[in-house]
Write a protein that holds these residues in place. Structure first.
Motif, mmCIF file in Angstrom:
data_model
loop_
_atom_site.group_PDB
_atom_site.id
_atom_site.type_symbol
_atom_site.label_atom_id
_atom_site.label_comp_id
_atom_site.label_asym_id
_atom_site.label_seq_id
_atom_site.Cartn_x
_atom_site.Cartn_y
_atom_site.Cartn_z
ATOM 1 N N ALA A 78 47.486 -5.303 45.017
ATOM 2 C CA ALA A 78 48.956 -5.334 45.050
ATOM 3 C C ALA A 78 49.470 -3.904 44.964
ATOM 4 O O ALA A 78 49.110 -3.153 44.059
ATOM 5 C CB ALA A 78 49.468 -6.165 43.878
ATOM 6 N N LYS A 79 50.292 -3.512 45.936
ATOM 7 C CA LYS A 79 50.834 -2.149 45.940
ATOM 8 C C LYS A 79 52.161 -2.141 46.684
ATOM 9 O O LYS A 79 52.424 -3.036 47.506
ATOM 10 C CB LYS A 79 49.835 -1.161 46.563
ATOM 11 N N TRP A 80 52.995 -1.146 46.415
ATOM 12 C CA TRP A 80 54.325 -1.122 47.015
ATOM 13 C C TRP A 80 54.931 0.284 46.908
ATOM 14 O O TRP A 80 54.425 1.126 46.165
ATOM 15 C CB TRP A 80 55.245 -2.117 46.303
ATOM 16 N N LYS A 81 56.006 0.480 47.657
ATOM 17 C CA LYS A 81 56.750 1.737 47.576
ATOM 18 C C LYS A 81 57.937 1.498 46.649
ATOM 19 O O LYS A 81 58.636 0.492 46.767
ATOM 20 C CB LYS A 81 57.238 2.158 48.967
ATOM 21 N N THR A 82 58.140 2.398 45.681
ATOM 22 C CA THR A 82 59.227 2.222 44.705
ATOM 23 C C THR A 82 60.557 2.664 45.300
ATOM 24 O O THR A 82 60.604 3.260 46.383
ATOM 25 C CB THR A 82 58.938 3.035 43.427
ATOM 26 N N ALA A 83 61.624 2.409 44.542
ATOM 27 C CA ALA A 83 62.984 2.712 45.022
ATOM 28 C C ALA A 83 63.167 4.202 45.306
ATOM 29 O O ALA A 83 63.914 4.582 46.218
ATOM 30 C CB ALA A 83 64.009 2.250 43.986
ATOM 31 N N ASP A 84 62.462 5.052 44.549
ATOM 32 C CA ASP A 84 62.615 6.495 44.778
ATOM 33 C C ASP A 84 61.571 7.049 45.753
ATOM 34 O O ASP A 84 61.345 8.256 45.839
ATOM 35 C CB ASP A 84 62.544 7.257 43.448
ATOM 36 N N GLY A 85 60.902 6.120 46.489
ATOM 37 C CA GLY A 85 59.982 6.538 47.543
ATOM 38 C C GLY A 85 58.563 6.813 47.103
ATOM 39 O O GLY A 85 57.722 7.221 47.908
ATOM 40 N N GLN A 86 58.265 6.606 45.821
ATOM 41 C CA GLN A 86 56.909 6.816 45.325
ATOM 42 C C GLN A 86 56.067 5.554 45.527
ATOM 43 O O GLN A 86 56.598 4.467 45.726
ATOM 44 C CB GLN A 86 56.936 7.174 43.825
ATOM 45 N N MET A 87 54.742 5.702 45.447
ATOM 46 C CA MET A 87 53.842 4.557 45.542
ATOM 47 C C MET A 87 53.441 4.089 44.148
ATOM 48 O O MET A 87 53.406 4.873 43.200
ATOM 49 C CB MET A 87 52.576 4.934 46.326
ATOM 50 N N ASP A 88 53.142 2.786 44.051
ATOM 51 C CA ASP A 88 52.630 2.224 42.801
ATOM 52 C C ASP A 88 51.812 0.988 43.147
ATOM 53 O O ASP A 88 51.880 0.479 44.276
ATOM 54 C CB ASP A 88 53.779 1.870 41.849
ATOM 55 N N GLY A 89 51.009 0.500 42.188
ATOM 56 C CA GLY A 89 50.200 -0.679 42.462
ATOM 57 C C GLY A 89 49.573 -1.233 41.202
ATOM 58 O O GLY A 89 49.722 -0.670 40.101
ATOM 59 N N LEU A 90 48.853 -2.338 41.363
ATOM 60 C CA LEU A 90 48.165 -3.002 40.253
ATOM 61 C C LEU A 90 46.676 -3.097 40.574
ATOM 62 O O LEU A 90 46.302 -3.165 41.741
ATOM 63 C CB LEU A 90 48.730 -4.413 40.032
ATOM 64 N N THR A 91 45.846 -3.117 39.559
ATOM 65 C CA THR A 91 44.412 -3.290 39.773
ATOM 66 C C THR A 91 44.098 -4.778 39.931
ATOM 67 O O THR A 91 44.930 -5.640 39.630
ATOM 68 C CB THR A 91 43.608 -2.691 38.610
ATOM 69 N N THR A 92 42.883 -5.093 40.374
ATOM 70 C CA THR A 92 42.526 -6.475 40.728
ATOM 71 C C THR A 92 42.828 -7.472 39.619
ATOM 72 O O THR A 92 43.588 -8.420 39.801
ATOM 73 C CB THR A 92 41.027 -6.567 41.093
ATOM 74 N N ASN A 93 42.243 -7.281 38.442
ATOM 75 C CA ASN A 93 42.470 -8.221 37.343
ATOM 76 C C ASN A 93 43.516 -7.741 36.343
ATOM 77 O O ASN A 93 43.818 -8.431 35.373
ATOM 78 C CB ASN A 93 41.153 -8.512 36.608
ATOM 79 N N GLY A 94 44.048 -6.575 36.577
ATOM 80 C CA GLY A 94 45.172 -6.093 35.782
ATOM 81 C C GLY A 94 44.814 -5.555 34.404
ATOM 82 O O GLY A 94 43.772 -5.845 33.836
ATOM 83 N N VAL A 95 45.739 -4.735 33.897
ATOM 84 C CA VAL A 95 45.655 -4.212 32.529
ATOM 85 C C VAL A 95 46.898 -4.714 31.801
ATOM 86 O O VAL A 95 48.021 -4.365 32.168
ATOM 87 C CB VAL A 95 45.614 -2.664 32.519
ATOM 88 N N LEU A 96 46.683 -5.559 30.797
ATOM 89 C CA LEU A 96 47.807 -6.140 30.057
ATOM 90 C C LEU A 96 47.964 -5.439 28.714
ATOM 91 O O LEU A 96 46.982 -5.035 28.089
ATOM 92 C CB LEU A 96 47.587 -7.639 29.820
ATOM 93 N N VAL A 97 49.206 -5.314 28.274
ATOM 94 C CA VAL A 97 49.496 -4.674 26.985
ATOM 95 C C VAL A 97 50.505 -5.508 26.218
ATOM 96 O O VAL A 97 51.447 -6.059 26.799
ATOM 97 C CB VAL A 97 50.044 -3.238 27.197
ATOM 98 N N MET A 98 50.295 -5.621 24.902
ATOM 99 C CA MET A 98 51.267 -6.271 24.036
ATOM 100 C C MET A 98 51.530 -5.384 22.829
ATOM 101 O O MET A 98 50.596 -4.991 22.131
ATOM 102 C CB MET A 98 50.772 -7.629 23.546
ATOM 103 N N HIS A 99 52.798 -5.055 22.592
ATOM 104 C CA HIS A 99 53.181 -4.299 21.403
ATOM 105 C C HIS A 99 53.687 -5.293 20.367
ATOM 106 O O HIS A 99 54.654 -6.016 20.628
ATOM 107 C CB HIS A 99 54.306 -3.296 21.724
ATOM 108 N N PRO A 100 53.058 -5.375 19.176
ATOM 109 C CA PRO A 100 53.555 -6.318 18.173
ATOM 110 C C PRO A 100 54.929 -5.889 17.666
ATOM 111 O O PRO A 100 55.230 -4.692 17.608
ATOM 112 C CB PRO A 100 52.505 -6.254 17.058
ATOM 113 N N ARG A 101 55.755 -6.861 17.320
ATOM 114 C CA ARG A 101 57.060 -6.544 16.745
ATOM 115 C C ARG A 101 56.862 -6.159 15.279
ATOM 116 O O ARG A 101 56.004 -6.677 14.612
ATOM 117 C CB ARG A 101 58.007 -7.750 16.865
ATOM 118 N N HIS A 102 57.675 -5.230 14.793
ATOM 119 C CA HIS A 102 57.605 -4.716 13.414
ATOM 120 C C HIS A 102 56.298 -3.963 13.155
ATOM 121 O O HIS A 102 55.793 -3.963 12.033
ATOM 122 C CB HIS A 102 57.782 -5.842 12.381
#
Length: 425
Positions: A174-198
């Motif tokens: 998965a990849k795309w061009k951002t609103a400011d013309g830059q490129m970005d994308g995701l890896t196959t199985n992804g990198v997930l992050v969770m920040h705990p509250r408090h």
């Protein structure tokens, strides 16, 4: 502040450098089953490097121009290649950034990977099971960029640079061009992050799982881990890691602890003192009247004769005995179910093990509660925290798990208060 066993000693010839924080792999109670070796271990300290090795994006090449080809083949130049089609590739060159240090995490044992992580097998005492299953962890899974000056912030990005200093996002990624013309994308199985509250404390509550892109942007989760369609951009959230942030690499989950957070965490010395305190109270088995004792923290594999066991439905602590081992249980139909002789509650009957990985504790309170059904023992607030955290499992499910062995929690709460019987004299 830290015991040698608790941290990777980061030393230079002159002085101990600044520690940014540590990554701790969930599912290992202090060390890997076969022992920590080199870059493959259960926890990894990120320390200020003698010389900055960070990079930042610079020139963008569109299409298969000679410059783009040169950027890809130049082993001294970091670059990210986004293959849009067979005839079009966008290459983003990266240049040296003297303000940051870069650390890379992944399954590969190649030199660019600082911390080698393999798939965690829940409740396993050995990595042997993991070798038979094809890994879902990316060889170059993610990179963490740490600011070399206070407050030493750490930011996470999906994907890592390979031995040729390249990151390749193929046609199917998965990849795309951002609103400011830059490129970005995701890896196959992804990198997930969770920040705990408090933060990571007695008051911690689960946060929301997000996906981090190759350029460090934050997205809602895809329908499944490898779906082509990315989630929605969450502009209000940051990829900056906080004390207690969880990073899931689809096969292993890492806990990020800041240096400041670790300074408030109980040391191994403190946990050892708590173990000795419990043993000094001489808890007894209410059936055999023998004195029970938690084994030393180095012995984490096989129960000994003084090992405390518990009925996890009610929490009554005993020594090992055959009482209540009914015929159908002996025949294996209800292998885990045993009837407590104190209250007749039926449930799992398991040996108790102290949680030795101090980085998983949210407080320094005594170990009074056990996870259900594995029997790992820790403080009440620590058990309550982890029982609420939905950890990614497979490609689209989540469940709470014991941080010390990664086994899925069960029972009403996922943990139980232990009831010890004191000596009769």
């Amino acid at each position: 502040m830290y015991s040698p066993e608790q941290e990777n000693i980061c030393t230079t010839s002159t002085k101990v450098p600044v520690k940014y924080g540590e990554l701790i792999v969930l599912g290992y109670n202090g060390s890997l089953p076969n022992g920590d070796r080199g870059r493959r271990k259960s926890r990894f300290a990120l320390c200020k490097r003698p010389k900055a090795n960070g990079v930042k994006p610079s020139v963008v090449h569109v299409a298969c121009s000679p410059q783009a080809a040169k950027a890809i083949s130049n082993k001294d130049q970091h670059s990210i290649s986004y293959t849009l089609s067979r005839v079009q590739t966008v290459v983003v060159e990266y240049t040296h950034d003297s303000n940051v240090d870069m650390f890379q995490v992944g399954r590969s044992t190649e030199s660019p990977i600082d911390f080698v992580v393999t798939d965690t097998v829940a409740g396993s005492q050995s990595n042997a099971d993991a070798q038979t299953v094809q890994s879902t962890i990316s060889r170059f899974a993610c990179r963490i960029i740490c600011q070399r000056t206070p407050p030493y912030s750490a930011r996470i990005y999906a994907a890592g640079f390979d031995s040729s200093k390249n990151i390749f996002l193929g046609e199917k990624a998965a990849k795309w061009k951002t609103a400011d013309g830059q490129m970005d994308g995701l890896t196959t199985n992804g990198v997930l992050v969770m920040h705990p509250r408090h933060g990571f404390s007695q008051d911690s509550r689960p946060g929301v799982w997000r996906e981090i892109s190759v350029c460090g942007n934050v997205f809602t989760l895809r329908e499944t881990r490898s779906a082509q369609q990315p989630g929605k951009l969450v502009e209000a959230e940051s990829q900056e890691l906080e004390d207690g942030s969880l990073i899931d690499l689809c096969g292993a989950t890492l806990l990020w602890r800041t240096a400041e957070g670790l300074s408030r965490t109980p040391t191994l010395k403190h946990l050892e003192a708590l173990r000795q305190e419990i043993n000094a109270a001489r808890p007894q088995c209410p059936v055999g009247f023998n004195t029970l004792a938690f084994p030393s923290m180095r012995r984490k594999d096989t129960p000994d004769e003084k090992q405390p066991w518990a009925y996890l439905r009610c929490g009554h602590v005993h020594g090992y005995h055959n009482w209540g081992n009914h015929r159908e249980e002996r025949e294996g139909r209800e292998r885990c179910q045993r009837e407590c002789p104190m209250c007749r509650a039926k449930g799992p009957y398991v040996p108790l093990w102290l949680g030795c990985e101090a980085g998983f504790y949210v407080d320094a309170a005594p170990p009074t509660h056990a996870f259900h059904p594995c029997g790992h023992v820790c403080s009440e607030k620590t058990a309550a925290f982890w029982s609420q955290i939905p950890l990614p499992h497979g490609t689209h499910t989540f469940h709470a798990a014991c941080p010390f062995c990664a086994q899925q929690l069960s029972g009403e709460q996922g943990f139980v208060r232990l009831i010890f019987q004191g000596p009769l004299d």
